[in-house]
Design a protein around this motif. Structure first.
Motif, PDB file in Angstrom:
ATOM      1  N   SER A 286     -14.489   5.508   8.355  1.00  0.00           N
ATOM      2  CA  SER A 286     -14.114   6.688   8.712  1.00  0.00           C
ATOM      3  C   SER A 286     -14.220   7.598   7.357  1.00  0.00           C
ATOM      4  O   SER A 286     -13.616   7.188   6.252  1.00  0.00           O
ATOM      5  N   VAL A 287     -15.076   8.678   7.329  1.00  0.00           N
ATOM      6  CA  VAL A 287     -15.069   9.439   6.263  1.00  0.00           C
ATOM      7  C   VAL A 287     -13.758  10.376   5.782  1.00  0.00           C
ATOM      8  O   VAL A 287     -13.344  10.203   4.932  1.00  0.00           O
TER       9      VAL A 287
ATOM     10  N   SER B  26     -34.215  13.410  -0.880  1.00  0.00           N
ATOM     11  CA  SER B  26     -34.269  12.632   0.130  1.00  0.00           C
ATOM     12  C   SER B  26     -33.728  13.541   1.297  1.00  0.00           C
ATOM     13  O   SER B  26     -32.481  14.324   1.043  1.00  0.00           O
ATOM     14  N   PRO B  27     -33.754  13.270   2.661  1.00  0.00           N
ATOM     15  CA  PRO B  27     -33.287  14.303   3.623  1.00  0.00           C
ATOM     16  C   PRO B  27     -31.635  13.914   3.759  1.00  0.00           C
ATOM     17  O   PRO B  27     -31.215  12.651   3.442  1.00  0.00           O
ATOM     18  N   ARG B  28     -30.855  15.051   3.681  1.00  0.00           N
ATOM     19  CA  ARG B  28     -29.540  14.819   3.931  1.00  0.00           C
ATOM     20  C   ARG B  28     -28.968  14.139   5.191  1.00  0.00           C
ATOM     21  O   ARG B  28     -29.855  14.403   6.277  1.00  0.00           O
ATOM     22  N   PRO B  29     -27.934  13.279   5.098  1.00  0.00           N
ATOM     23  CA  PRO B  29     -27.144  12.811   6.613  1.00  0.00           C
ATOM     24  C   PRO B  29     -27.338  13.802   7.631  1.00  0.00           C
ATOM     25  O   PRO B  29     -26.631  14.713   7.613  1.00  0.00           O
ATOM     26  N   GLU B  30     -27.933  13.109   8.531  1.00  0.00           N
ATOM     27  CA  GLU B  30     -27.677  14.180  10.068  1.00  0.00           C
ATOM     28  C   GLU B  30     -27.292  13.070  11.241  1.00  0.00           C
ATOM     29  O   GLU B  30     -27.827  12.146  11.294  1.00  0.00           O
ATOM     30  N   PRO B  31     -26.389  13.337  11.945  1.00  0.00           N
ATOM     31  CA  PRO B  31     -25.234  14.519  11.342  1.00  0.00           C
ATOM     32  C   PRO B  31     -24.641  14.581  10.198  1.00  0.00           C
ATOM     33  O   PRO B  31     -24.567  13.383   9.897  1.00  0.00           O
ATOM     34  N   SER B  32     -24.306  15.420   9.752  1.00  0.00           N
ATOM     35  CA  SER B  32     -23.428  15.429   8.315  1.00  0.00           C
ATOM     36  C   SER B  32     -22.252  14.395   8.558  1.00  0.00           C
ATOM     37  O   SER B  32     -21.588  14.432   9.587  1.00  0.00           O
ATOM     38  N   ASN B  33     -21.849  13.872   7.538  1.00  0.00           N
ATOM     39  CA  ASN B  33     -20.807  12.982   7.327  1.00  0.00           C
ATOM     40  C   ASN B  33     -19.457  13.814   7.454  1.00  0.00           C
ATOM     41  O   ASN B  33     -18.347  13.238   7.798  1.00  0.00           O
ATOM     42  N   PHE B  34     -19.558  15.325   7.330  1.00  0.00           N
ATOM     43  CA  PHE B  34     -18.260  16.041   7.450  1.00  0.00           C
ATOM     44  C   PHE B  34     -18.230  16.883   8.793  1.00  0.00           C
ATOM     45  O   PHE B  34     -17.568  17.536   9.097  1.00  0.00           O
ATOM     46  N   SER B  35     -19.116  16.084   9.649  1.00  0.00           N
ATOM     47  CA  SER B  35     -19.090  17.050  10.881  1.00  0.00           C
ATOM     48  C   SER B  35     -17.783  16.667  11.995  1.00  0.00           C
ATOM     49  O   SER B  35     -17.431  17.318  13.001  1.00  0.00           O
ATOM     50  N   SER B  36     -17.111  15.594  11.586  1.00  0.00           N
ATOM     51  CA  SER B  36     -15.736  15.136  12.263  1.00  0.00           C
ATOM     52  C   SER B  36     -15.096  14.308  11.313  1.00  0.00           C
ATOM     53  O   SER B  36     -15.620  14.131  10.117  1.00  0.00           O
ATOM     54  N   PHE B  37     -13.704  14.064  11.766  1.00  0.00           N
ATOM     55  CA  PHE B  37     -12.814  13.284  10.762  1.00  0.00           C
ATOM     56  C   PHE B  37     -13.386  11.938  10.583  1.00  0.00           C
ATOM     57  O   PHE B  37     -13.504  11.639   9.324  1.00  0.00           O
ATOM     58  N   ASN B  38     -14.051  11.198  11.411  1.00  0.00           N
ATOM     59  CA  ASN B  38     -14.636   9.988  11.154  1.00  0.00           C
ATOM     60  C   ASN B  38     -16.266   9.898  10.845  1.00  0.00           C
ATOM     61  O   ASN B  38     -16.496   8.914  10.145  1.00  0.00           O
TER      62      ASN B  38
ATOM     63  N   TYR C 150     -11.988  11.015  -9.004  1.00  0.00           N
ATOM     64  CA  TYR C 150     -12.479  10.014  -8.009  1.00  0.00           C
ATOM     65  C   TYR C 150     -12.532  10.465  -6.585  1.00  0.00           C
ATOM     66  O   TYR C 150     -13.455  10.322  -5.808  1.00  0.00           O
ATOM     67  N   VAL C 151     -11.859  11.463  -6.328  1.00  0.00           N
ATOM     68  CA  VAL C 151     -11.797  12.244  -4.887  1.00  0.00           C
ATOM     69  C   VAL C 151     -12.984  12.854  -4.771  1.00  0.00           C
ATOM     70  O   VAL C 151     -13.691  12.931  -3.899  1.00  0.00           O
ATOM     71  N   LEU C 152     -13.366  13.625  -5.857  1.00  0.00           N
ATOM     72  CA  LEU C 152     -14.665  14.417  -6.030  1.00  0.00           C
ATOM     73  C   LEU C 152     -15.831  13.671  -5.858  1.00  0.00           C
ATOM     74  O   LEU C 152     -16.677  14.217  -5.284  1.00  0.00           O
ATOM     75  N   ALA C 153     -15.785  12.511  -6.421  1.00  0.00           N
ATOM     76  CA  ALA C 153     -16.731  11.485  -6.495  1.00  0.00           C
ATOM     77  C   ALA C 153     -17.183  11.078  -5.204  1.00  0.00           C
ATOM     78  O   ALA C 153     -18.234  10.969  -4.815  1.00  0.00           O
ATOM     79  N   ASN C 154     -16.010  10.867  -4.397  1.00  0.00           N
ATOM     80  CA  ASN C 154     -16.393   9.995  -2.967  1.00  0.00           C
ATOM     81  C   ASN C 154     -16.808  11.266  -2.302  1.00  0.00           C
ATOM     82  O   ASN C 154     -17.590  10.890  -1.221  1.00  0.00           O
ATOM     83  N   ILE C 155     -16.590  12.412  -2.343  1.00  0.00           N
ATOM     84  CA  ILE C 155     -17.010  13.618  -1.570  1.00  0.00           C
ATOM     85  C   ILE C 155     -18.438  13.712  -1.834  1.00  0.00           C
ATOM     86  O   ILE C 155     -19.414  14.012  -0.969  1.00  0.00           O
ATOM     87  N   ALA C 156     -18.984  13.605  -3.154  1.00  0.00           N
ATOM     88  CA  ALA C 156     -20.173  13.368  -3.741  1.00  0.00           C
ATOM     89  C   ALA C 156     -21.070  12.501  -3.115  1.00  0.00           C
ATOM     90  O   ALA C 156     -22.036  12.723  -2.407  1.00  0.00           O
ATOM     91  N   TYR C 157     -20.576  11.438  -2.834  1.00  0.00           N
ATOM     92  CA  TYR C 157     -21.419  10.388  -2.254  1.00  0.00           C
ATOM     93  C   TYR C 157     -21.686  10.557  -0.758  1.00  0.00           C
ATOM     94  O   TYR C 157     -22.722  10.262  -0.313  1.00  0.00           O
ATOM     95  N   PHE C 158     -20.489  11.022  -0.082  1.00  0.00           N
ATOM     96  CA  PHE C 158     -20.725  11.354   1.294  1.00  0.00           C
ATOM     97  C   PHE C 158     -21.707  12.607   1.360  1.00  0.00           C
ATOM     98  O   PHE C 158     -22.386  12.716   2.598  1.00  0.00           O
ATOM     99  N   SER C 159     -21.869  13.316   0.602  1.00  0.00           N
ATOM    100  CA  SER C 159     -22.743  14.621   0.750  1.00  0.00           C
ATOM    101  C   SER C 159     -24.446  14.138   0.852  1.00  0.00           C
ATOM    102  O   SER C 159     -25.024  14.752   1.126  1.00  0.00           O
TER     103      SER C 159
END
Length: 612
Positions: free
Chosen positions: A106-107, A269-281, A352-361
C-alpha cells in the motif's frame, strides 16, 4: 553453591583514593557500600598500561588508565548531529523500501509507516535524552540498565554485553559498501547486477565462489582501514565521519530533487500507469501474490506484514542513539545532546518521507519489490536513463553512504565495548580496555574488527545483510523495551529518587508507553509465518528466536560469571570510580581471597632433620 560476596567495606584500589565522601549522595545510596576513587593512575603506573607500583591479588581489568579527553577533541553540537546522521543514514533508505512495500502493499500505508517510524524514533529519543542528560557518560544502554535493574546484580550488564558484543557490528554495511563498489566497477544496471550477484537468474554464468570471496575481501579491507583510522588517527576518523555525514545529506537531497522532477513528468522511462498516487493503496501488485523464490504465503496487509514493514522502517531509522554511546567525549554533554539529537532526527525524518515519495513517483510497486537492495539505483535509472553517472557514479555514492555508516559504527560501538571491558565483564578485559597508543579505544576497536570480520568471512553474502541487521534490530528492541519500562518505573517510584538525579528534561510517560506497546507488537508479530525473514537457507522463525534467545544466553553468561566462578573461590568486587572530568564508571573485579598461613606457635619445636 556459594553466592558472590559483595564487599561492603572500602577496598584497596590501584587507583588513587582522594578520601573524600561520595560525589553525590544519590549514587552512594544507590550503590550501597561501594567506594569512590578518582580514577587516576598511581605514580608507579607505566603511563599507558595502568598501575604497576603495588602488589596485586586479582586478575582484573586495571591494566589501563582512564584518559580524560581534552576539550579540543570533544564533539560540539554539529559534530554530534553528524555523528547521529552518519549512523542513521546508511544503506537502509536505499535498500529497505523494497521489503517494506512487499510487506505492506500500500502506497499510502507505506508513507504513513515512514511517518510513524519518525514519531517512534522521537519517542525513543526522548527516553534516551532523559537517561543521557541524567547520566552523561559513555556506555549508552549499559549505563542506563545498571541504574534501573540493580537486582540481581550484574544480570542486566551481562545480557547487554552478549547482545552488543556479538551483534553491534559493521558486517552489513561493510558488505553493502563492497557490493556497491563492485557494481560501480562493472557498470551494470542496478537490478540486473543484483539478480546476477544473487544467482536469481540461473542462466547467467557467474562463479559464485569467486564473486562471494571478492565481496568478502573488499568488505574486510574496508572495515580494517576504518578501524585503523579510528585507532591510530582518531581526529582523522572524526573529520572523515563528519564529511561523509554531510555527503549523505547531499545525496538524499539529490534523490528528493530527482523525485520532484519525476513528479513533473521528466523521466527517461514511462511513469507508472496508473499512478501510485491514484488511490490510497495504489495499483495492484503482482509480487504481493506470487514471490519469485516461493518462500512463503502472501502476507501483504496482514498483521505480520505490518509488523515486518515497521521493523524494516525502524531499522532504517536505527542509530539515533549513537551519541549516547560517547557522551564522555561530547562537550557539555547534557546541553549538546538536547540540541543535536532532535536536529539530526528532524532532518532525517523529513528527507526519508520525501525520498519515499520520490521512489513512488518514478517506479511501480512491482519494480520496487523486485529491486531488492538496489532500489535507489533502479530509481535513478528510471528517471535519468542508462548512463555512466547512473551505472558507475551513483552506486559509488551509495557505497560511500554505507562506508560512512561503518565509520560511525566503528567510532561509537567500541566505546561501549571498552566500558564493558573496564568493568571486567568481558574475558581478557585488560586487553579490550586498552587505549594504547593514541588514547583511543584500540583494544575495543580490535574486538569490534574481529567479530565483524568473522561474520563477513563465515557467512553467505546473499543472506548476511538482512540476517545480521534483523537480529541486531530485533534483539536491541528487547533492550529498549526494558529501558522504557524502567524509565516509567523510575518516574513513578519516589524511593528511587530519580527526580533528584535527572535534569529538567523529562520524557512524557504516555509517549514512553506508546513506544513500548508499539515495540511489543513488532516483537510478537514477527513470529507469524512471513516472507521477509524467510530465505533459501533459513526459516522465518530463526531471526526472532535468536534475537529473543540472546536474553537467555546473556543470563547463562551471568550465571557462569557471577554464580559459578564464586563457587570456585572467586569473589566479585564492586567499585565506583569518580573520574577527573566528573564522569563515573563501575568496576567489577573477580578476586581470589588469600589463604591464611598457619603461624608456628612458640610451643612447637622445629623438627630435627636427619643427618642421613
Amino acid at each position: 553453591m556459594q553466592e558472590p560476596e559483595i564487599f561492603t567495606q572500602p577496598i584497596t584500589s590501584k587507583d588513587r583514593i582522594d578520601g573524600s565522601q561520595s560525589p553525590n549522595g544519590l549514587e552512594l545510596d544507590t550503590y550501597r557500600g561501594t567506594i569512590y576513587s578518582n580514577g587516576l593512575s598511581s605514580p608507579g603506573g607505566n603511563g599507558h598500561g595502568g598501575s604497576r607500583g603495588g602488589p596485586s591479588d586479582d586478575n582484573s581489568s586495571d591494566d589501563y588508565h582512564d584518559f580524560v579527553y581534552p576539550e579540543e577533541r570533544k564533539l560540539g553540537t554539529w559534530s554530534t548531529a553528524f555523528l547521529i546522521i552518519n549512523r542513521v543514514v546508511g544503506a537502509g533508505i536505499f535498500s529497505t523500501p523494497s521489503s517494506i512495500i512487499l510487506s505492506i502493499n500500500s502506497v499510502g500505508m507505506t508513507l504513513l509507516f515512514w511517518v510513524l517510524g519518525g514519531i517512534m524514533t522521537f519517542c525513543s529519543l526522548f527516553v534516551y535524552l532523559e537517561y543521557g542528560t541524567a547520566l552523561p557518560r559513555s556506555g549508552g544502554e549499559k549505563v542506563y540498565l545498571e541504574r534501573v535493574y540493580q537486582r540481581p546484580r550484574y544480570l542486566a550488564t551481562c545480557i547487554f554485553a552478549v547482545q552488543f558484543v556479538f551483534f553491534a557490528i559493521s558486517t552489513a554495511n561493510s558488505i553493502s559498501f563492497s557490493s556497491y563498489l563492485l557494481r560501480a566497477a562493472k557498470g551494470s544496471s542496478g537490478n540486473e547486477e543484483y539478480l546476477r550477484s544473487q544467482q536469481l537468474q540461473p542462466n547467467i554464468n557467474v562463479s559464485e565462489d569467486e564473486r562471494q570471496w571478492l565481496t568478502r575481501g573488499i568488505a574486510v579491507a574496508a572495515i580494517t582501514v576504518v578501524c585503523l583510522i579510528h585507532a591510530f588517527a582518531p581526529r582523522w576518523g572524526i573529520w572523515l565521519s563528519n564529511g561523509l555525514g554531510a555527503f549523505k545529506l547531499v545525496l538524499l537531497s539529490l534523490l528528493v530533487c530527482t523525485g520532484f522532477a519525476a513528479l513533473a513528468g521528466k523521466t527517461a522511462s514511462p511513469r507508472p500507469e496508473p499512478s501510485n498516487f491514484s488511490s490510497f493503496n495504489g495499483p495492484e501488485m503482482e509480487t504481493a501474490n506470487a514471490r519469485t523464490l516461493d518462500t512463503g504465503p502472501p502476507m501483504a496487509q496482514t498483521a505480520a506484514g505490518y509488523a515486518l514493514g515497521l521493523l524494516q522502517v525502524l531499522y532504517s531509522y536505527g542509530g539515533w542513539e549513537n551519541a549516547n554511546y560517547v557522551l564522555t567525549e561530547v562537550r557539555n554533554a547534557p546541553t549538546t545532546l538536547r540540541r543535536a539529537a532532535p536536529i539530526a532526527i528532524s532532518i532525517v525524518t523529513v528527507l526519508y518521507v520525501l525520498a519515499n515519495i520520490a521512489y513512488f513517483s518514478a517506479m511501480t510497486k512491482d519494480q520496487m519489490a523486485n529491486s531488492r537492495v538496489v532500489v535507489a539505483a533502479q530509481f535513478f535509472e528510471n528517471v535519468w536513463g542508462k548512463s555512466v553517472f547512473v551505472q558507475r557514479v551513483l552506486p559509488l555514492f551509495i557505497g560511500f553512504s554505507s562506508l560512512g555508516n561503518v565509520f560511525a559504527q566503528s567510532f561509537a560501538m567500541p566505546r561501549v565495548k571498552q566500558e564493558l571491558a573496564k568493568e571486567g565483564v568481558l574475558p581478557w578485559s585488560r586487553f579490550w580496555a586498552s587505549d594504547w597508543p593514541f588514547n583511543a579505544p584500540s583494544g575495543a576497536i580490535f574486538l569490534h574488527w574481529i567479530v565483524t570480520t568473522v561474520f563477513i568471512l563465515a557467512s553467505q553474502t546473499s543472506d548476511v545483510y538482512t540476517f545480521v541487521t534483523n537480529v541486531f534490530v530485533y534483539s536491541s528492541n528487547w533492550i529498549k523495551i526494558l529501558l522504557a519500562v524502567g524509565l516509567v518505573y523510575l518516574n513513578f517510584t519516589p524511593s528511587e529518587r530519580w527526580a533528584e538525579q535527572r535534569t529538567t528534561f523529562r520524557s512524557s510517560p504516555l509517549l514512553t508507553i506508546f513506544w513500548t506497546v508499539s515495540l511489543l507488537f513488532v516483537q510478537a508479530a514477527t513470529f507469524i509465518p512471513n516472507q521477509v525473514f524467510t530465505t533459501e537457507r533459513l526459516p522465518y522463525y530463526v531471526v526472532p528466536t535468536l534475537g529473543t534467545s540472546l536474553l537467555a544466553i546473556g543470563t547463562a553468561y551471568w550465571l557462569i560469571w557471577a554464580k559459578v566462578l564464586p563457587a570456585f573461590g572467586y569473589h566479585i568486587q564492586h567499585e565506583i570510580v569518580q573520574m577527573p572530568d566528573g564522569s563515573e564508571r563501575v568496576k567489577y573485579k573477580r578476586v581470589r581471597p588469600k589463604k591464611k598461613r598457619k603461624r608456628q606457635g612458640q610451643w612447637q619445636r622445629p623438627r630435627r632433620q636427619s643427618v642421613w
